[in-house]
Motif scaffolding. Structure first.
Motif, PDB file in Angstrom:
ATOM      1  N   GLU A 246      48.211  -1.146 -68.991  1.00 35.99           N
ATOM      2  CA  GLU A 246      48.603  -1.466 -67.631  1.00 35.99           C
ATOM      3  C   GLU A 246      49.123  -0.185 -66.987  1.00 35.99           C
ATOM      4  O   GLU A 246      49.910   0.529 -67.600  1.00 35.99           O
ATOM      5  N   VAL A 247      48.667   0.124 -65.805  1.00 38.42           N
ATOM      6  CA  VAL A 247      49.113   1.327 -65.103  1.00 38.42           C
ATOM      7  C   VAL A 247      49.713   0.902 -63.770  1.00 38.42           C
ATOM      8  O   VAL A 247      49.127   0.095 -63.049  1.00 38.42           O
ATOM      9  N   VAL A 248      50.892   1.445 -63.475  1.00 38.55           N
ATOM     10  CA  VAL A 248      51.564   1.104 -62.222  1.00 38.55           C
ATOM     11  C   VAL A 248      51.413   2.256 -61.241  1.00 38.55           C
ATOM     12  O   VAL A 248      51.675   3.409 -61.575  1.00 38.55           O
ATOM     13  N   ILE A 249      50.974   1.931 -60.033  1.00 41.45           N
ATOM     14  CA  ILE A 249      50.822   2.918 -58.969  1.00 41.45           C
ATOM     15  C   ILE A 249      51.758   2.502 -57.843  1.00 41.45           C
ATOM     16  O   ILE A 249      51.809   1.328 -57.470  1.00 41.45           O
ATOM     17  N   GLY A 250      52.503   3.480 -57.303  1.00 43.39           N
ATOM     18  CA  GLY A 250      53.443   3.152 -56.237  1.00 43.39           C
ATOM     19  C   GLY A 250      54.791   2.729 -56.806  1.00 43.39           C
ATOM     20  O   GLY A 250      54.963   2.613 -58.016  1.00 43.39           O
ATOM     21  N   VAL A 251      55.736   2.498 -55.890  1.00 46.25           N
ATOM     22  CA  VAL A 251      57.087   2.110 -56.301  1.00 46.25           C
ATOM     23  C   VAL A 251      57.561   0.938 -55.445  1.00 46.25           C
ATOM     24  O   VAL A 251      57.015   0.678 -54.372  1.00 46.25           O
ATOM     25  N   GLY A 252      58.574   0.262 -55.951  1.00 47.34           N
ATOM     26  CA  GLY A 252      59.209  -0.805 -55.168  1.00 47.34           C
ATOM     27  C   GLY A 252      58.315  -2.014 -54.990  1.00 47.34           C
ATOM     28  O   GLY A 252      57.440  -2.287 -55.816  1.00 47.34           O
ATOM     29  N   ASP A 253      58.516  -2.710 -53.886  1.00 46.25           N
ATOM     30  CA  ASP A 253      57.821  -3.974 -53.666  1.00 46.25           C
ATOM     31  C   ASP A 253      56.310  -3.812 -53.535  1.00 46.25           C
ATOM     32  O   ASP A 253      55.562  -4.741 -53.772  1.00 46.25           O
ATOM     33  N   ASN A 254      55.884  -2.642 -53.096  1.00 44.51           N
ATOM     34  CA  ASN A 254      54.457  -2.439 -52.904  1.00 44.51           C
ATOM     35  C   ASN A 254      53.755  -1.865 -54.127  1.00 44.51           C
ATOM     36  O   ASN A 254      52.557  -1.589 -54.083  1.00 44.51           O
ATOM     37  N   ALA A 255      54.511  -1.634 -55.209  1.00 40.45           N
ATOM     38  CA  ALA A 255      53.886  -1.079 -56.413  1.00 40.45           C
ATOM     39  C   ALA A 255      52.790  -2.018 -56.893  1.00 40.45           C
ATOM     40  O   ALA A 255      52.886  -3.237 -56.758  1.00 40.45           O
ATOM     41  N   ILE A 256      51.742  -1.426 -57.428  1.00 39.71           N
ATOM     42  CA  ILE A 256      50.589  -2.203 -57.860  1.00 39.71           C
ATOM     43  C   ILE A 256      50.300  -1.925 -59.316  1.00 39.71           C
ATOM     44  O   ILE A 256      50.228  -0.765 -59.733  1.00 39.71           O
ATOM     45  N   SER A 257      50.155  -2.994 -60.085  1.00 36.56           N
ATOM     46  CA  SER A 257      49.768  -2.833 -61.482  1.00 36.56           C
ATOM     47  C   SER A 257      48.274  -3.077 -61.596  1.00 36.56           C
ATOM     48  O   SER A 257      47.743  -4.007 -60.993  1.00 36.56           O
TER      49      SER A 257
ATOM     50  N   VAL B 133      54.894  16.392 -51.593  1.00 36.22           N
ATOM     51  CA  VAL B 133      55.331  15.495 -50.518  1.00 36.22           C
ATOM     52  C   VAL B 133      55.563  14.081 -51.039  1.00 36.22           C
ATOM     53  O   VAL B 133      56.488  13.393 -50.635  1.00 36.22           O
ATOM     54  N   ALA B 134      54.715  13.658 -51.974  1.00 31.37           N
ATOM     55  CA  ALA B 134      54.628  12.219 -52.248  1.00 31.37           C
ATOM     56  C   ALA B 134      54.962  11.789 -53.673  1.00 31.37           C
ATOM     57  O   ALA B 134      54.883  10.605 -53.982  1.00 31.37           O
ATOM     58  N   ALA B 135      55.344  12.721 -54.543  1.00 27.91           N
ATOM     59  CA  ALA B 135      55.497  12.365 -55.963  1.00 27.91           C
ATOM     60  C   ALA B 135      56.428  11.184 -56.181  1.00 27.91           C
ATOM     61  O   ALA B 135      56.175  10.325 -57.026  1.00 27.91           O
ATOM     62  N   GLU B 136      57.505  11.116 -55.385  1.00 24.20           N
ATOM     63  CA  GLU B 136      58.485  10.040 -55.591  1.00 24.20           C
ATOM     64  C   GLU B 136      57.873   8.668 -55.325  1.00 24.20           C
ATOM     65  O   GLU B 136      58.395   7.651 -55.759  1.00 24.20           O
ATOM     66  N   LYS B 137      56.756   8.636 -54.605  1.00 24.91           N
ATOM     67  CA  LYS B 137      56.095   7.361 -54.327  1.00 24.91           C
ATOM     68  C   LYS B 137      55.085   7.000 -55.418  1.00 24.91           C
ATOM     69  O   LYS B 137      54.339   6.029 -55.294  1.00 24.91           O
ATOM     70  N   ARG B 138      55.033   7.813 -56.431  1.00 24.39           N
ATOM     71  CA  ARG B 138      54.164   7.559 -57.580  1.00 24.39           C
ATOM     72  C   ARG B 138      52.706   7.269 -57.191  1.00 24.39           C
ATOM     73  O   ARG B 138      52.148   6.198 -57.490  1.00 24.39           O
ATOM     74  N   PRO B 139      52.074   8.231 -56.509  1.00 24.25           N
ATOM     75  CA  PRO B 139      50.656   8.031 -56.166  1.00 24.25           C
ATOM     76  C   PRO B 139      49.779   8.218 -57.403  1.00 24.25           C
ATOM     77  O   PRO B 139      50.227   8.771 -58.416  1.00 24.25           O
ATOM     78  N   LEU B 140      48.538   7.767 -57.283  1.00 26.41           N
ATOM     79  CA  LEU B 140      47.563   8.000 -58.346  1.00 26.41           C
ATOM     80  C   LEU B 140      46.818   9.293 -58.034  1.00 26.41           C
ATOM     81  O   LEU B 140      46.311   9.467 -56.923  1.00 26.41           O
ATOM     82  N   LEU B 141      46.756  10.192 -59.004  1.00 22.27           N
ATOM     83  CA  LEU B 141      46.005  11.426 -58.823  1.00 22.27           C
ATOM     84  C   LEU B 141      44.528  11.175 -59.057  1.00 22.27           C
ATOM     85  O   LEU B 141      44.140  10.523 -60.018  1.00 22.27           O
TER      86      LEU B 141
END
Lengths: 468, 439
Positions: free
Chosen positions: A69-80, A180-188
């Motif tokens: 399982e991989v999680v992308i994003g953070v908080g309520d909008n995070a997507i597994s 700019v965006a690392a804290e939002k845990r984007p997918l590379l």
């Protein structure tokens, strides 16, 4: 998961039937572990009492899904994404619906960019009690300029909380985006055969999930995934390449089939979520409608067959609507009931003058009719007839919806026709042929409603109250 | 800096930290933290404990680093994270890819082939069709690498014996032929590339025109004259009338090996089956989203009615995208898997009433009836794609033949299924350039 019977899971539980999890027994809890409706962490003694630690650890290992399982994003909008255990949905269910990402690019005018992001995040379609919506933004580096890319990523972040995919094969561009965006845990997106060392270093440095891209080369794909995982980069997504046409598309489908079968069969080195890029359809078609159609077709194939995340371009409703629905189709839990309880339901606040409508107890039919009525403020009685969960048209054809069934449904529900001032039953348009029979069977008047319940509000305006 | 620091040296390091106040924390010889909070930790306490534990681990890690152990890599591996100080770019580069060979086995359980069923008969076999269509024969799920798919998917287009109500974007294709089933049939074959034609004798329904069976059979003759592809003959769906209608139709179509649609559990399937066997036709075994009912009906057709195995096609029911396609998909997939694994009551090719997609409001309604929805956009584009995605999804579950209505849907569905089948060549596209594509 490595075990498939409650008995096997039970061995690792305290066996005290303490009930702290809300289940009556440890065995009941164990069966929920196997159907994945509860997790090991829901057993409070197991996590709190030291003596169970070893059992807990073993149990967690055994229960881990085959596909990571991989999680992308953070908080309520995070997507597994990922997390599947089966090849066919009827064997259990598919978990973590395919994440749908739509592209923006770094050569867009700012106003266009904001407008497009808003369209993506605002798109919604009501469906059985909830909204179908899109999930993510994929930012493409077209300019190859790190600064431009960073500015675009920043603008996207200011506009939406949707998680992002940062797309470039140039490590300097990806780094600029990450800063700019690392804290939002984007997918590379993505490491390939040329840049993988630098992209791996970025994934480590910024602690973000990363895609490995090896078009039609499963050995290389596996090699990269294994190398990354062995070096602590566990959040890996696989892109085996999406060839949009001809033999390439057939090969692409088979690559997806092979990767997922190997993963479910226990090859841990390739047991990661898979990405499809139906976007490539735009490289094969010139006109927008053809490209949108073909993109939707490709997206549908990989929603059905093992795509866990996808990047698309068209945001036309005729592309988005089928994409959302096919995803819902595949990820609906097949264990959930097909039917609602046969009964006469009150919609809104019906009175003696309100219409009495008939539909079937097929959940999809019932909820569709129900939402058409309630969202348009129609007060009425809605009767769900027991048709064994078959929709109106098929039930009329198959004999599950008959005048006798309708009479029985009203009687069983204890509905008193006498309390209505009008003594009229409204049948669905698709059950029009039952009109005479229902009149004979119930003694009530019968009116024929529209063939689609979406037209009920308009029909009511024209036809209700009935002429004496 | 000493290279000889022992574990006992830990005590000295820990002295500097304010850990005395942490009751219940002991460090055992194997550096395992033992946190026995007893009655549960409150969040503040847990945070404090976590903070101290992290501090301790940093010191322990420093010791390990002094000993020359690759601590940073371990941290990255176990926590998915990186040490506080980011490595200078390149410093922690992974030197090379680990070798790996991808391999996956074929499905050994798929040992039973699906029955082949041939529709239509040429003059060599006493018919007048120009070609035949063979369905089935698969040894794997469709398009899978486990085994070549022997036959492609086929599309039969709907023709009705009277004007019916249709979605606007469907109807505009048939305005000129709507009163003439023979012309209608010609049009779908010639202009829309239909592989087959289905003539639906819906006017025979006593609640519609109650056209006598004998008269309806004349329409079948007209269609057989008008086109040279194999045909499917459908009744009105009225369970009392259909057996008679299909008997008469089967009679006039003798020798042409049509598909009679359909036998079902809620009508006199024996009469339909007998009409097929008496005149050399195949029969469509129609059930409603229920695998056990499908087994039961197939069994009855074979055992009780003596329909040969090569003359049964199944229609397990198609529900449209958004209206139960999940049930239709999974039902078909289960049927096909059971067949491949040897359930000989289910090893038959399948047919889908894909036209049902036009019942979905998304395919024909001008706009959403729900105010909360985003704009649905132009319906002339929504309809065909609804039919395509409904059909395509079922093709992936193993469906062989598609009954369809819209020419665009037919064209795209044929192209996509034949692409997956492997018979469509296309210019190769350099997908490695997709990120920078100007679209």
């Amino acid at each position: 998961m490595k075990i498939n019977s409650p008995l096997e899971a039970y061995k690792f539980l305290p066996g005290t039937n303490c009930g702290e999890c809300g289940e009556t027994s440890c065995m009941a809890f164990a069966s929920h572990l196997i159907d994945r409706s509860l997790q090991a962490t829901d057993c409070i003694p197991l996590i709190e009492e030291k003596k169970y630690k070893k059992k807990y650890d073993e149990l967690v290992t055994l229960l881990a899904p085959e596909i990571r399982e991989v999680v992308i994003g953070v908080g309520d909008n995070a997507i597994s994404i990922g997390g599947d255990d089966v090849l066919h949905r009827h064997k259990l269910t598919f978990f973590n619906k395919t994440a749908l990402a739509y592209d923006v690019w770094d050569t867009m005018e700012e106003a266009d960019l904001v407008e497009r992001v808003n369209k993506i995040q605002d798109f919604k379609k009501f469906y059985v009690g909830d909204y179908l919506t899109l999930d993510m933004i994929a930012v493409r580096s077209v300019s190859n300029d790190p600064e431009k890319f960073a500015a675009t990523v920043k603008k996207v972040m200011e506009t939406t909380d949707f998680p992002m995919v940062l797309c470039s094969f140039e490590p300097a561009v990806l780094r600029a985006g990450l800063e700019v965006a690392a804290e939002k845990r984007p997918l590379l997106y993505a490491a390939n055969k040329d840049n993988w060392q630098e992209v791996a270093a970025l994934a480590q440095e910024f602690n973000v999930p990363v895609t490995v891209f090896a078009p039609n080369d499963l050995d290389l794909l596996k090699s990269m995934a294994k190398t990354f995982a062995d070096n602590g980069i566990e959040d890996v997504v696989l892109d085996p390449g999406t060839f949009p046409t001809g033999k390439g598309l057939k090969t692409t489908l088979n690559n997806f089939l092979k990767i997922r079968r190997a993963g479910i069969n226990g090859d841990r080195d390739i047991a990661f979520p898979i990405m499809a890029v139906p976007f490539t359809a735009w490289m094969a078609h010139d006109d927008e409608v053809s490209a949108s159609y073909w993109e939707t077709v490709v997206a549908s194939i990989f929603t059905v067959k093992y795509g866990d995340i996808m990047i698309m371009h068209s945001i036309e409703p005729y592309a988005l609507m089928p994409q959302l629905h096919i995803r819902d189709t595949m990820y609906t839990d097949p264990r959930k009931p097909v039917t609602v309880d046969p009964a006469v339901y009150e919609i809104g606040s019906p009175t003696a003058d309100s219409p009495l409508l008939v539909t079937t107890n097929f959940a999809l039919t019932y909820y569709t009719v129900e939402s058409d009525l309630s969202s348009n403020g129609v007060d009425c009685y809605l009767t769900a007839i027991d048709t064994d969960g078959i929709g109106v048209e098929a039930a009329v054809a198959g004999g599950q919806l008959t005048a006798a069934k309708i009479k029985k449904g009203l009687d069983d529900a204890g509905f008193d026709m006498g309390k209505l001032t009008h003594k009229v039953i409204v049948l669905p348009g698709l059950a029009a042929r039952l009109q005479g029979d229902v009149e004979d069977e119930t003694g009530a008047g019968v009116m024929i409603g529209p063939a689609d319940s979406g037209r009920l509000p308009g029909w009511m305006e024209q036809n209700w109250p009935p002429q004496k | 800096m000493s290279n000889k620091m022992k574990l006992s040296g830990l005590t000295d390091i820990l002295k500097d930290l304010d850990v005395q106040s942490l009751e219940g924390v002991t460090i055992e010889g194997d550096i395992e933290l033992d946190i026995s909070g007893g009655g549960g930790l409150n969040p503040a306490m847990a945070y404090a404990l976590g903070h101290e534990a992290a501090q301790i681990s940093m010191h322990v890690a420093n010791i390990a680093r002094m000993l020359g152990y690759p601590v940073d890599q371990l941290f990255a591996a176990s926590m998915g994270g990186v040490p506080q100080q980011a490595p200078v770019a390149g410093a922690s580069r992974i030197p090379e890819l680990l070798p790996a060979k991808f391999d996956v086995s074929k499905m050994s359980e798929w040992a039973t082939p699906i029955q082949e069923v041939t529709l239509g008969a040429t003059s060599a076999d006493g018919g007048s069709r120009k070609n035949t269509v063979t369905l089935g024969g698969e040894n794997a799920l469709p398009y899978y690498f486990d085994a070549e798919m022997p036959h492609r998917n086929y599309v039969t287009m709907d023709v009705f014996d009277m004007p019916i109500s249709m979605a606007k974007s469907v109807k505009e294709n048939y305005g000129d032929v709507i009163n003439d089933p023979a012309d209608w049939a010609k049009k779908v074959v010639k202009d829309f590339n239909a592989d087959m034609v289905t003539i639906h004798l819906i006017s025979t329904d006593p609640l519609i025109d109650d056209t006598p069976a004998r008269e309806a059979a004349k329409v079948v003759e007209d269609v057989l004259q008008a086109v040279k592809v194999p045909i499917v003959i459908g009744g009105s769906g009225n369970p009392k009338k259909d057996p008679e209608v299909l008997e008469k139709a089967a009679e006039v179509a003798e020798g042409e090996r049509v598909l009679l649609a359909s036998a079902s559990l809620n009508l006199d399937y024996e009469r339909v089956a007998k009409a097929a066997t008496d005149h050399g036709h195949a029969v469509l075994s129609w059930t409603q989203l229920e695998i056990n009912a499908q087994k039961e009906l197939n069994r009855k057709l074979m055992k009780q009615c003596n329909v040969p195995r090569d003359s049964i096609v199944m229609d397990p029911t198609t529900a449209a995208l958004g209206y139960g396609l999940d049930y239709a998909y999974t039902n078909m997939e289960r049927i096909r898997l059971a067949g491949l694994m040897g359930d000989d009551e289910l090893t038959f090719p399948m047919s889908s009433g894909t036209t049902n997609a036009w019942g979905a409001r998304e395919s024909w309604m001008k706009e959403s009836p729900l105010k909360q929805d985003s704009d649905w956009g132009p319906r002339e584009y929504r309809g065909p794609i609804w039919e395509i995605v409904t059909g395509l999804t079922l093709s992936l579950a193993g469906n062989d033949m598609f009954m369809m209505m819209h020419p665009t849907s037919v064209q795209v569905l044929k192209e996509i299924t034949q692409t997956l089948y492997g018979s469509i060549e296309a210019e190769e596209i350099d997908i490695t350039k997709w990120i920078g594509a100007e679209v």
